[in-house]
Design a protein around this motif. Structure first.
Motif, mmCIF file in Angstrom:
data_model
loop_
_atom_site.group_PDB
_atom_site.id
_atom_site.type_symbol
_atom_site.label_atom_id
_atom_site.label_comp_id
_atom_site.label_asym_id
_atom_site.label_seq_id
_atom_site.Cartn_x
_atom_site.Cartn_y
_atom_site.Cartn_z
ATOM 1 N N LEU A 116 20.781 22.886 -0.808
ATOM 2 C CA LEU A 116 21.029 22.974 -1.994
ATOM 3 C C LEU A 116 21.766 21.898 -2.331
ATOM 4 N N ARG A 117 22.735 21.390 -1.562
ATOM 5 C CA ARG A 117 23.335 20.123 -2.172
ATOM 6 C C ARG A 117 22.589 18.856 -2.421
ATOM 7 N N ALA A 118 21.495 18.693 -1.362
ATOM 8 C CA ALA A 118 20.586 17.632 -1.653
ATOM 9 C C ALA A 118 19.876 17.746 -2.889
ATOM 10 N N GLU A 119 19.245 19.081 -3.188
ATOM 11 C CA GLU A 119 18.499 19.200 -4.494
ATOM 12 C C GLU A 119 19.324 18.984 -5.569
ATOM 13 N N VAL A 120 20.641 19.367 -5.535
ATOM 14 C CA VAL A 120 21.651 19.231 -6.800
ATOM 15 C C VAL A 120 21.957 17.695 -7.258
ATOM 16 N N GLY A 121 21.980 17.068 -5.816
ATOM 17 C CA GLY A 121 22.275 15.411 -5.893
ATOM 18 C C GLY A 121 21.136 14.827 -6.635
ATOM 19 N N LYS A 122 19.648 15.325 -6.301
ATOM 20 C CA LYS A 122 18.687 14.590 -6.805
ATOM 21 C C LYS A 122 18.644 15.036 -8.380
ATOM 22 N N ALA A 123 18.848 16.359 -8.648
ATOM 23 C CA ALA A 123 18.661 16.720 -10.095
ATOM 24 C C ALA A 123 19.897 16.110 -10.785
ATOM 25 N N ALA A 124 20.786 16.009 -10.329
ATOM 26 C CA ALA A 124 22.130 15.325 -11.249
ATOM 27 C C ALA A 124 21.810 14.133 -11.530
ATOM 28 N N ASP A 125 20.834 13.118 -11.144
ATOM 29 C CA ASP A 125 20.432 12.170 -11.690
ATOM 30 C C ASP A 125 19.745 12.215 -12.826
ATOM 31 N N GLY A 126 19.186 13.357 -13.133
ATOM 32 C CA GLY A 126 18.289 13.345 -14.345
ATOM 33 C C GLY A 126 19.173 14.344 -15.251
ATOM 34 N N GLY A 127 20.338 14.890 -14.732
ATOM 35 C CA GLY A 127 21.378 15.730 -15.365
ATOM 36 C C GLY A 127 21.163 17.191 -15.716
ATOM 37 N N ASN A 128 19.831 17.593 -15.442
ATOM 38 C CA ASN A 128 19.632 18.939 -15.672
ATOM 39 C C ASN A 128 18.928 19.708 -14.520
ATOM 40 N N PHE A 129 19.394 20.798 -14.357
ATOM 41 C CA PHE A 129 18.589 21.636 -13.093
ATOM 42 C C PHE A 129 18.483 23.018 -13.707
ATOM 43 N N THR A 130 17.442 23.798 -12.828
ATOM 44 C CA THR A 130 17.541 25.492 -13.179
ATOM 45 C C THR A 130 17.735 26.075 -11.914
ATOM 46 N N LEU A 131 18.372 26.975 -11.711
ATOM 47 C CA LEU A 131 18.635 27.905 -10.772
ATOM 48 C C LEU A 131 17.984 29.268 -10.881
ATOM 49 N N LEU A 132 17.336 29.909 -9.870
ATOM 50 C CA LEU A 132 16.830 31.407 -9.884
ATOM 51 C C LEU A 132 17.941 32.038 -8.813
ATOM 52 N N VAL A 133 18.763 32.785 -9.575
ATOM 53 C CA VAL A 133 19.935 33.772 -9.032
ATOM 54 C C VAL A 133 19.562 35.003 -8.841
ATOM 55 N N LYS A 134 19.917 35.632 -7.592
ATOM 56 C CA LYS A 134 19.784 37.024 -7.644
ATOM 57 C C LYS A 134 21.162 37.673 -7.670
ATOM 58 N N ARG A 135 21.485 38.584 -8.487
ATOM 59 C CA ARG A 135 22.292 39.346 -8.648
ATOM 60 C C ARG A 135 22.196 40.940 -8.217
ATOM 61 N N PRO A 136 23.092 41.357 -7.585
ATOM 62 C CA PRO A 136 22.964 42.809 -7.099
ATOM 63 C C PRO A 136 22.793 43.837 -8.275
ATOM 64 N N THR A 137 23.606 43.423 -9.242
ATOM 65 C CA THR A 137 23.651 44.545 -10.455
ATOM 66 C C THR A 137 23.042 44.303 -11.472
ATOM 67 N N GLU A 138 22.021 43.027 -11.450
ATOM 68 C CA GLU A 138 21.237 42.613 -12.458
ATOM 69 C C GLU A 138 19.687 42.229 -12.200
ATOM 70 N N GLY A 139 19.586 42.055 -10.829
ATOM 71 C CA GLY A 139 18.266 41.461 -10.413
ATOM 72 C C GLY A 139 18.339 40.094 -10.482
ATOM 73 N N PHE A 140 17.266 39.217 -10.917
ATOM 74 C CA PHE A 140 16.896 38.067 -10.950
ATOM 75 C C PHE A 140 17.416 37.360 -12.325
ATOM 76 N N VAL A 141 18.306 36.223 -12.146
ATOM 77 C CA VAL A 141 18.814 35.513 -13.349
ATOM 78 C C VAL A 141 18.310 34.014 -13.493
ATOM 79 N N VAL A 142 17.797 33.503 -14.400
ATOM 80 C CA VAL A 142 17.561 32.138 -14.468
ATOM 81 C C VAL A 142 18.789 31.527 -15.222
#
Length: 82
Positions: free
Chosen positions: A52-78
């Motif tokens: 995760l840290r490596a990918e955030v570092g790569k994405a930080a160069d462009g300034g934007n990134f998108t995460l797919l997150v799972k929440r137990p109460t809501e399911g998947f959230v972008v």
């Protein structure tokens, strides 16, 4: 595994579990919550904290990134971070 279960995730789920979010951080501003399970960054699977840290570092160069997150109460959230 025990901690993941405490947050409502299955023990064998892949991803990185968010334990805490620093107030005022980009993660906080984007709405990431303790207990979120980060599954993907820019459509690439997240398999470890180091990965995760490596990918955030790569994405930080462009300034934007998108995460797919799972929440137990809501399911998947972008979550978009810029």
């Amino acid at each position: 595994p025990e901690t993941a279960r405490r947050f409502g995730h299955k023990e064998d789920e892949k991803g990185v579990l968010v334990m805490a979010v620093k107030p005022g951080s980009k993660a906080d501003e984007a709405g990431i919550l303790p207990g979120d399970l980060i599954k993907e960054i820019n459509k690439k699977p997240v398999e470890s904290t180091q990965n995760l840290r490596a990918e955030v570092g790569k994405a930080a160069d462009g300034g934007n990134f998108t995460l797919l997150v799972k929440r137990p109460t809501e399911g998947f959230v972008v979550i978009k971070i810029s």
